[in-house]
Motif scaffolding. Structure first.
Motif, PDB file in Angstrom:
ATOM      1  N   GLU A 117       0.610  21.575   0.517  1.00 59.44           N
ATOM      2  CA  GLU A 117       0.617  20.046   0.644  1.00 59.44           C
ATOM      3  C   GLU A 117      -0.796  19.443   0.408  1.00 59.44           C
ATOM      4  OE1 GLU A 117       3.043  17.589   3.573  1.00 59.44           O
ATOM      5  OE2 GLU A 117       1.342  16.383   3.530  1.00 59.44           O
ATOM      6  N   THR A 150      -6.372  15.410   2.477  1.00 60.92           N
ATOM      7  CA  THR A 150      -5.951  16.574   3.418  1.00 60.92           C
ATOM      8  C   THR A 150      -5.317  17.602   2.455  1.00 60.92           C
ATOM      9  OG1 THR A 150      -3.771  15.528   3.571  1.00 60.92           O
ATOM     10  CG2 THR A 150      -5.324  14.999   5.381  1.00 60.92           C
ATOM     11  N   GLU A 210       2.293  11.966   0.150  1.00 61.54           N
ATOM     12  CA  GLU A 210       2.098  13.236   0.295  1.00 61.54           C
ATOM     13  C   GLU A 210       2.704  14.325  -0.674  1.00 61.54           C
ATOM     14  OE1 GLU A 210       2.718  13.816   4.685  1.00 61.54           O
ATOM     15  OE2 GLU A 210       3.011  11.653   4.621  1.00 61.54           O
ATOM     16  N   MET A 230      -6.075   9.327   0.808  1.00 63.05           N
ATOM     17  CA  MET A 230      -6.250   7.917   1.449  1.00 63.05           C
ATOM     18  C   MET A 230      -5.227   6.952   0.823  1.00 63.05           C
ATOM     19  SD  MET A 230      -7.920   6.964   3.888  1.00 63.05           S
ATOM     20  CE  MET A 230      -8.109   5.202   3.493  1.00 63.05           C
ATOM     21  N   PHE A 231      -4.583   6.171   1.347  1.00 66.72           N
ATOM     22  CA  PHE A 231      -3.524   5.361   0.847  1.00 66.72           C
ATOM     23  C   PHE A 231      -4.298   4.378  -0.015  1.00 66.72           C
ATOM     24  CE2 PHE A 231      -4.849   2.949   4.568  1.00 66.72           C
ATOM     25  CZ  PHE A 231      -4.923   1.842   4.336  1.00 66.72           C
ATOM     26  N   ASN A 266      -3.065  -5.045   8.172  1.00 65.82           N
ATOM     27  CA  ASN A 266      -2.127  -4.071   8.079  1.00 65.82           C
ATOM     28  C   ASN A 266      -0.809  -4.930   8.504  1.00 65.82           C
ATOM     29  OD1 ASN A 266       0.035  -2.352   7.740  1.00 65.82           O
ATOM     30  ND2 ASN A 266      -1.175  -0.782   8.517  1.00 65.82           N
ATOM     31  N   ARG A 277       6.877  12.472  16.114  1.00 65.72           N
ATOM     32  CA  ARG A 277       7.101  12.106  14.732  1.00 65.72           C
ATOM     33  C   ARG A 277       8.506  12.908  14.347  1.00 65.72           C
ATOM     34  NH1 ARG A 277       2.713  11.392  11.270  1.00 65.72           N
ATOM     35  NH2 ARG A 277       0.978  10.075  12.279  1.00 65.72           N
ATOM     36  N   THR A 279       0.850  -1.240   0.027  1.00 63.56           N
ATOM     37  CA  THR A 279       0.102   0.025  -0.107  1.00 63.56           C
ATOM     38  C   THR A 279       0.949   1.218   0.077  1.00 63.56           C
ATOM     39  OG1 THR A 279      -0.198  -0.286   2.327  1.00 63.56           O
ATOM     40  CG2 THR A 279      -2.129  -0.947   1.161  1.00 63.56           C
ATOM     41  N   LEU A 280       0.583   2.367  -0.550  1.00 62.67           N
ATOM     42  CA  LEU A 280       1.148   3.507  -0.776  1.00 62.67           C
ATOM     43  C   LEU A 280       0.027   4.686  -0.518  1.00 62.67           C
ATOM     44  CD1 LEU A 280       3.092   5.452  -1.572  1.00 62.67           C
ATOM     45  CD2 LEU A 280       2.813   5.097  -3.775  1.00 62.67           C
ATOM     46  N   GLY A 281       0.540   5.404   0.445  1.00 62.25           N
ATOM     47  CA  GLY A 281      -0.185   6.855   0.789  1.00 62.25           C
ATOM     48  C   GLY A 281       0.846   7.854   0.457  1.00 62.25           C
ATOM     49  N   ASN A 311       4.178   6.966   1.995  1.00 56.34           N
ATOM     50  CA  ASN A 311       4.087   6.117   3.116  1.00 56.34           C
ATOM     51  C   ASN A 311       3.712   4.822   2.706  1.00 56.34           C
ATOM     52  OD1 ASN A 311       3.385   8.092   5.820  1.00 56.34           O
ATOM     53  ND2 ASN A 311       2.588   9.112   3.537  1.00 56.34           N
ATOM     54  N   TRP A 312       4.463   3.812   3.237  1.00 55.39           N
ATOM     55  CA  TRP A 312       4.419   2.640   2.679  1.00 55.39           C
ATOM     56  C   TRP A 312       3.977   1.318   3.799  1.00 55.39           C
ATOM     57  CZ3 TRP A 312       7.514  -2.031   3.882  1.00 55.39           C
ATOM     58  CH2 TRP A 312       7.591  -2.753   2.979  1.00 55.39           C
ATOM     59  N   SER A 313       3.239   0.186   3.130  1.00 54.95           N
ATOM     60  CA  SER A 313       3.113  -0.710   4.014  1.00 54.95           C
ATOM     61  C   SER A 313       2.423  -1.844   3.084  1.00 54.95           C
ATOM     62  CB  SER A 313       1.906  -0.517   5.233  1.00 54.95           C
ATOM     63  OG  SER A 313       1.673  -1.585   6.240  1.00 54.95           O
ATOM     64  N   ALA A 371      -2.823  15.382   0.402  1.00 55.16           N
ATOM     65  CA  ALA A 371      -2.439  13.777   0.520  1.00 55.16           C
ATOM     66  C   ALA A 371      -3.902  13.131   0.357  1.00 55.16           C
ATOM     67  CB  ALA A 371      -1.919  13.631   1.903  1.00 55.16           C
ATOM     68  N   GLU A 416       7.409   5.725   6.531  1.00 55.81           N
ATOM     69  CA  GLU A 416       7.188   6.707   5.532  1.00 55.81           C
ATOM     70  C   GLU A 416       8.565   7.229   5.047  1.00 55.81           C
ATOM     71  OE1 GLU A 416       5.483   9.778   7.632  1.00 55.81           O
ATOM     72  OE2 GLU A 416       6.009  11.327   6.313  1.00 55.81           O
ATOM     73  N   ARG A 461      10.492  14.551  12.362  1.00 56.24           N
ATOM     74  CA  ARG A 461      10.440  15.098  11.086  1.00 56.24           C
ATOM     75  C   ARG A 461      11.724  15.299  10.097  1.00 56.24           C
ATOM     76  NH1 ARG A 461       5.560  15.589   8.943  1.00 56.24           N
ATOM     77  NH2 ARG A 461       4.176  15.338  10.615  1.00 56.24           N
TER      78      ARG A 461
HETATM   79  P1  ADP Z   1       1.940  13.343   8.134  1.00 58.51           P
HETATM   80  O1  ADP Z   1       1.946  14.538   7.370  1.00 58.51           O
HETATM   81  O2  ADP Z   1       2.046  13.460   9.691  1.00 58.51           O
HETATM   82  O3  ADP Z   1       3.002  12.301   7.736  1.00 58.51           O
HETATM   83  P2  ADP Z   1      -0.445  12.504   6.826  1.00 58.51           P
HETATM   84  O4  ADP Z   1      -1.927  12.184   7.619  1.00 58.51           O
HETATM   85  O5  ADP Z   1      -0.600  13.670   5.965  1.00 58.51           O
HETATM   86  O6  ADP Z   1       0.667  12.553   7.736  1.00 58.51           O
HETATM   87  O7  ADP Z   1      -0.087  11.157   5.708  1.00 58.51           O
HETATM   88  C1  ADP Z   1      -0.362  10.192   6.042  1.00 58.51           C
HETATM   89  C2  ADP Z   1      -0.402   9.021   4.734  1.00 58.51           C
HETATM   90  O8  ADP Z   1       0.006   8.091   5.135  1.00 58.51           O
HETATM   91  C3  ADP Z   1      -1.680   9.428   4.085  1.00 58.51           C
HETATM   92  O9  ADP Z   1      -1.258   9.547   2.775  1.00 58.51           O
HETATM   93  C4  ADP Z   1      -2.232   8.010   4.642  1.00 58.51           C
HETATM   94  O10 ADP Z   1      -3.295   7.545   3.460  1.00 58.51           O
HETATM   95  C5  ADP Z   1      -1.319   7.260   4.655  1.00 58.51           C
HETATM   96  N1  ADP Z   1      -1.243   5.883   5.255  1.00 58.51           N
HETATM   97  C6  ADP Z   1      -2.130   5.652   6.310  1.00 58.51           C
HETATM   98  N2  ADP Z   1      -1.928   4.228   6.643  1.00 58.51           N
HETATM   99  C7  ADP Z   1      -1.440   3.548   5.314  1.00 58.51           C
HETATM  100  C8  ADP Z   1      -1.078   2.126   5.039  1.00 58.51           C
HETATM  101  N3  ADP Z   1      -1.150   1.188   5.841  1.00 58.51           N
HETATM  102  N4  ADP Z   1      -0.257   2.187   3.997  1.00 58.51           N
HETATM  103  C9  ADP Z   1       0.214   3.160   3.409  1.00 58.51           C
HETATM  104  N5  ADP Z   1      -0.062   4.505   3.503  1.00 58.51           N
HETATM  105  C10 ADP Z   1      -0.735   4.722   4.683  1.00 58.51           C
END
Ligand code: ADP
Ligand code: MG
Length: 728
Positions: free
Chosen positions: A301, A290, A223, A305-306, A362, A462, A219-221, A352-354, A303, A476, A464
């Motif tokens: 910025e 977001t 930002e 949903m992943f 997850n 976190r 999975t990839l989310g 963001n990777w999982s 972002a 991340e 940064r």
């Molecule tokens: P931050 O800015 O604090 O890093 P955000 O909420 O802006 O956090 O971004 C978090 C990102 O991580 C979002 O894109 C979200 O969809 C993604 N994310 C959350 N859970 C997972 C997951 N299991 N696998 C991949 N991405 C995820």
């Protein structure tokens, strides 16, 4: 005196409010139109016969080929769906190594050669494969040895969509791009292969904990950070237009030092842009969620949903394309460059990777039950282990000319790859590493693991500054550049994880042979890994010089520039890693490496040529003109019997000195560029550009910026930082 800059300012001040009136933000709920331009499940069910629908779904899941019959049926359904939505053309949409997307449109409309009748047609063969003239895409020498042609092939795992450009609507089919003999010329094929190898390697490991796991996806989310500037000011800056960044420009007195932009209230015009962009994203099924102001003035910025990694990659590419298109509608320009302005934060992309399973788990989520935590711990520790072994490959996967301004400069994140895991996870790993793994201790460790979710609560800390951070239920990667295709770092990470998990399975098996139960064996192996990967974990401030020193002691590489960082792609261990996993052949790896180097050289070439235009056509004329006025003033004063003109004389000299320096540096730059162009390899050329040409560009910039400070504001023709960043 140049009018362009002042005209631009005037334009902005008089931008009428109606400028944004054309935006047609639907008043309906988002769920009503989300994905309306995507050939998704809903559209498939509506337009495909039941049987074809099921075969498509099965083929996507199994990653298998569709029969010609089914392909024809799908093509027909896609055409009907797209035409019902007003599409007239279709295009294979792909991601060549330029980093951008590419598409070639063909109309559904055709003439039946037999009857001469006009008709609309889209056959399975046109859906499955196309042959764009690939000769103008970077291939790193792959094509010249075989055939010049490139082929695009349908990737059914990412849904087709309709791209609306003005009134034009085109059915876009996500494809991979390969040579005649099937070598990858894009980012997608290696990504898909890396997902396959990772899935294969992770299923046996998942089954140590749950036999029901039969599928694993990554999975990839992402930002996405970006800057917005007004188009009128943008147009006055050849450097922004040509290179996406400012090559000169004195820092404005106020930058980001007051921290008043981060999460600040969003300016109305930007807000309109964001809403318009979000609407486009929703229609395309990109689940953006977001939005906020980032640290830099004019930086933002966004972002989502992943999603499943392949789809997320496509969505990010599509997003970057939409960002540019929508910005133009708003008389804005989006800057996706990693470092548009010196002295303020650059832009990155956080990947963001999982990994998650068909059972809905997850794999990087600590979960609640101790037994499941052991599974979490397995994937968690293996990720750290994979990165500790292949940090250089991860670094190489995010190397480009733009990102050197972040990773290689005093900016987040650094070029040293380390892993941040937070205090609670550090404590847990320490405890496991120190604990003995006798049978009784398994229970103790499991007890300890059951505390993870609670400990996690205080771990919102976190870091940064870390390039690779564990953030609660995913890792991340913060090193990715804002303009980059997300696929390269994902490919690297997936592949190293696949090899790591295979190793893990073998190691566990070997311990079990010594008559140990599975949990004990897993803990024994994890304990060994925790120890072996400890050197890559770092919890402190990654920006400090002390860390650079400490990292060197730990044997971590620090590769601040692209040409050096890219070496890791073709090093022995990378070749073994990628070929073992069937992600790249050695030849493909070398070709991709070559393309990256060429791209680096070309970009620096364009930058240095643009800089030349800037000082010759803009900076020096302004300087000369102001210097002349000063000299005339001195002469006039002298004629009037006033001898005192210290300021004027010093300014005349300072202008003269800067011009003299620029002149000398420019000559050197020409010589060094010529040498770089004569270099024997792309690597040598890239190093020459990096080590010889780039520093001269920096020195020229210093002189130009000093001139900007001295010269009469009215004489200065290039839009200034304060205007570009703050005026909207
Ligand atoms: P931050 O800015 O604090 O890093 P955000 O909420 O802006 O956090 O971004 C978090 C990102 O991580 C979002 O894109 C979200 O969809 C993604 N994310 C959350 N859970 C997972 C997951 N299991 N696998 C991949 N991405 C995820
Ligand atoms: Mg983030």
């Amino acid at each position: 005196m140049s009018q362009a800059r002042f005209n631009a300012i005037d334009t902005i001040l008089h931008r009428s409010e109606i400028d944004v009136d054309f935006i047609d933000t639907p008043s309906e709920k988002i769920t009503n139109y989300f994905g309306c331009n995507v050939f998704n499940e809903k559209a498939m069910r509506e337009y495909l016969p039941e049987e074809a629908y099921l075969s498509v779904k099965a083929a996507i899941q199994a990653g298998s080929k569709l029969s010609r019959d089914v392909a024809d049926t799908v093509a027909e359904a896609m055409k009907n769906w797209a035409m019902d939505k007003g599409a007239t053309h279709y295009a294979h949409w792909f991601q060549p190594l330029t980093g951008k997307t590419a598409e070639k449109h063909d109309s559904f409309f055709t003439i039946d050669p037999g009857t001469g009748d006009a008709l609309e047609e889209f056959e399975g063969s046109a859906l499955a494969q196309q042959e764009p003239d690939g000769s103008s895409f970077p291939g790193g020498g792959l094509r010249s040895t075989f055939e010049a042609r490139g082929y695009t092939a349908w990737d059914p795992s990412s849904p087709a969509f309709i791209l609306e450009v003005g009134e034009g609507k085109t059915l876009c089919i996500p494809t991979i791009f390969v040579t005649y003999s099937g070598e990858s010329l894009d980012y997608k094929l290696p990504l898909l292969k890396s997902q396959t190898t990772l899935e294969k390697a992770s299923i046996p490991v998942c089954q140590m904990f749950d036999k029901k796991v039969t599928r694993v996806i990554t999975t990839l989310g992402w930002e996405q950070e970006y800057f917005l500037v007004d188009e009128a000011l943008y147009a006055t800056r050849p450097d922004l237009v040509m290179t996406g960044r400012t090559l000169i420009g004195k820092h404005s007195s106020k930058g980001q030092q007051l921290d008043d932009h981060y999460f600040g209230s969003i300016p109305e015009r930007v807000y309109a842009y964001m809403r318009d962009l979000e609407t486009e994203c929703y229609k395309l099924g990109i689940p953006v969620r977001t939005r906020h102001n980032e640290v830099g003035p004019g930086q933002y910025e966004l972002a989502p949903m992943f999603e499943e990694c392949n789809v997320a990659v496509d969505h990010n590419q599509l997003l970057m394309d939409m960002m540019e298109r929508v910005a133009k509608r708003h008389r804005l320009r989006v800057l996706l460059h990693e470092k548009p302005f010196a002295g303020v934060n650059g832009s990155g992309k956080h990947n963001n990777w999982s990994m998650s399973t068909n059972t809905g788990v997850n794999l990087l989520s600590p979960g609640k039950e101790p037994g499941k935590n052991l599974r979490f711990l397995t994937f968690f520790v293996n990720t750290i282990m994979a990165v500790s072994k292949h940090a250089d490959i991860l670094r190489a996967s995010v190397a480009n000319a733009g990102n050197d301004h972040r990773l290689g400069a005093n900016e987040a994140p650094p070029a040293i790859v380390s892993v941040f895991i937070g205090e609670s996870m550090t404590n847990i790993l320490n405890a496991i590493e120190k604990g003995k793994t006798t049978k009784d201790d398994v229970k103790r460790v499991l007890d300890l693991l059951s505390k993870i979710p609670n400990l996690q609560l205080d771990n919102t800390d976190r870091n940064r500054t870390s390039p690779f951070a564990f953030t609660g239920n995913k890792f991340e990667i913060r090193m990715v550049g804002s303009s980059m295709n997300c696929a390269a770092p994902m490919t690297a990470l997936n592949t190293m994880m696949a090899t790591q998990l295979r190793q893990f399975a073998t190691d566990v098996e070997n311990v079990m042979k010594k008559d140990k139960d599975q949990d004990t064996a897993i803990l024994t192996v994890l304990k060994k890994y925790i120890k072996a990967s400890a050197h890559v974990c770092f919890e402190g401030d990654n920006y400090t010089a002390a860390w650079a020193k400490e990292a060197a002691k730990r044997g971590l590489s620090n590769l601040p520039t692209t040409p050096e960082a890219l070496d890791a792609y073709v090093a022995k261990d990378a070749v073994k890693l990628f070929t073992d996993n069937g992600v790249f052949t050695e030849k493909e790896l070398h070709a991709h490496h070559e393309v990256m180097l060429e791209n680096y050289v070309l970009r620096l070439d364009i930058e240095s040529s643009t800089l030349e235009e800037l000082y010759l056509n803009y900076v020096l004329p302004s300087a000369v003109s102001y210097q002349t006025r000063l000299a005339e003033n001195v002469a006039a004063l002298k004629a009037a019997g006033v001898r005192e003109a210290t300021f004027q004389k010093e300014a005349i000299k300072r202008i003269g000195d800067n011009m003299k320096k620029i002149n000398a540096l420019a000559k050197k730059m020409t010589t060094e560029k010529a040498k770089a162009h004569k270099a024997k390899s792309s690597r040598a050329a890239a190093i020459a550009m990096c080590k010889k040409v780039k520093p001269l560009m920096e020195q020229i910039r210093v002189c130009c910026d000093d001139l900007e400070l001295i010269v009469d504001d009215q004489e200065w023709s290039l839009a200034k930082y304060r205007e570009i960043m703050f005026m909207k």
